[in-house]
Design a protein around this motif. Structure first.
Motif, short mmCIF file in Angstrom:
data_model
loop_
_atom_site.label_atom_id
_atom_site.label_comp_id
_atom_site.label_asym_id
_atom_site.label_seq_id
_atom_site.Cartn_x
_atom_site.Cartn_y
_atom_site.Cartn_z
N ASP A 296 0.82 -1.21 0.00
CA ASP A 296 0.00 0.00 0.00
C ASP A 296 0.85 1.26 0.00
OD1 ASP A 296 -2.77 -1.22 0.44
OD2 ASP A 296 -1.60 -2.11 2.06
N VAL A 297 1.99 1.20 0.70
CA VAL A 297 2.89 2.36 0.81
C VAL A 297 4.32 1.87 0.60
CG1 VAL A 297 3.73 4.22 2.30
CG2 VAL A 297 1.34 3.45 2.47
N GLU B 27 2.84 5.62 -11.42
CA GLU B 27 1.42 5.99 -11.37
C GLU B 27 0.58 4.98 -12.13
OE1 GLU B 27 1.38 9.99 -12.81
OE2 GLU B 27 1.70 10.86 -10.82
N TYR C 16 -0.11 4.02 -8.05
CA TYR C 16 0.47 4.75 -6.93
C TYR C 16 0.43 6.26 -7.13
CZ TYR C 16 2.21 0.33 -5.12
OH TYR C 16 2.28 -0.95 -4.62
N ASN C 17 0.11 6.97 -6.07
CA ASN C 17 0.40 8.39 -5.98
C ASN C 17 1.86 8.53 -5.60
OD1 ASN C 17 -2.45 9.54 -6.20
ND2 ASN C 17 -2.68 8.10 -4.50
N LEU D 267 5.55 6.37 -2.26
CA LEU D 267 4.50 5.90 -3.16
C LEU D 267 3.35 5.41 -2.31
CD1 LEU D 267 6.65 3.57 -5.50
CD2 LEU D 267 6.47 6.07 -5.56
N SER D 268 2.13 5.72 -2.71
CA SER D 268 0.98 5.31 -1.91
C SER D 268 -0.24 5.10 -2.78
CB SER D 268 0.67 6.37 -0.84
OG SER D 268 -0.53 6.05 -0.17
N LYS D 269 -0.98 4.04 -2.49
CA LYS D 269 -2.23 3.81 -3.19
C LYS D 269 -3.34 4.73 -2.68
CE LYS D 269 -1.30 -0.87 -4.76
NZ LYS D 269 -1.77 -2.26 -4.85
#
Length: 256
Positions: A28-29, A48, A52-53, A68-70
């Motif tokens: 997730d991160v 992306e 991921y953001n 990076l994070s969903k």
């Protein structure tokens, strides 16, 4: 929530390895270190496209950290806020979901007593002050990264070989323990007592095949994050890949 820290040792060189691992494991991160590129050269689109953001604090040729994070990335801090004179890209912090995370790349130090070592100790002092401040927030905090410190002799394949050398010197270890004494927990040690697991192996002399490694990549959890810890570990498999980073991903899962 699965959170991973990984020193990729040049994101552009390791991009196929990184994207393959992310596809297989779907964390997730992701907290990345040693990007070795400016923000504009970071492969944002490729990551992306994986869902991921991205938040990047890059630097040409050296250093560089990213998150990076969903989930959306909010309240981003670039660099240690109490160390504004530091021009190197070694720290990024943000809120993702219900957790505050940071990616940190602590200086290597080169040699005990060198100017680089003095800088490392100064950085650790500033990090200590900032992590103490973070404990005033009503948030679970996860501070992941390449700390460039093997905290005890159990984190080194041969304590005699590394005794009093950089990464294992008494002042470095004392500084790491001082972070833990604030109230942070070393996630891997909560689940894996004993020698290892290692997170870094030199490229030279077949160190990985001989498992001559060090545990220098860590996830430090605040008390609220520690209460939510489900599991954690080190995935050494990517270190065996072609064109691998010399570091392995370290992961934890939190019940959020």
């Amino acid at each position: 929530m699965k959170i991973v820290t990984w020193n990729v040792n040049s994101i552009r060189v390791r991009l196929p390895n990184v994207t393959r691992w992310l596809n297989n494991h779907q964390p997730d991160v992701v907290l990345l270190q040693e990007l070795k590129c400016l923000n504009e050269a970071f492969p944002r689109q490729e990551l992306e496209d994986l869902g991921y953001n991205v938040a990047v604090h890059g630097q040409k040729t050296y250093n560089g950290v990213a998150i990076l994070s969903k989930s959306p990335i909010e309240d981003i801090t670039y660099g240690l806020p109490n160390f504004s004179e530091d021009l190197q890209a070694r720290y990024i912090e943000a809120v993702v979901g219900k957790v505050r995370v940071a990616s940190v790349y602590i200086p290597n130090g080169q040699e005990v007593g060198s100017p680089a070592y003095v800088y490392k100790m100064a950085f650790l002092g500033k990090l200590h002050s900032h992590l103490q401040h973070l404990l005033t927030y009503d948030e679970a905090c996860v501070i992941g990264g390449d700390y460039n410190i093997a905290p005890t002799d159990q984190d080194v394949y041969d304590a005699g070989v590394w005794a009093d050398k950089v990464l294992c010197s008494k002042p470095e270890r004392k500084a790491f323990q001082a972070l833990c004494h604030l109230g942070y927990q070393d996630a891997v040690r909560l689940r894996h007592p004993g020698v290892g697991p290692f997170t870094w192996w030199d490229y030279r002399a077949g160190a990985f095949l001989a498992n001559k490694g060090l545990r220098i990549d860590h996830l430090l959890l605040s008390p609220l994050a520690t209460d939510r810890l489900q599991d954690c570990g080190v995935d050494a498999a990517p270190r065996a890949d072609e064109k691998a980073s010399d570091h392995a991903p370290v992961w934890c899962t939190l019940n959020v």
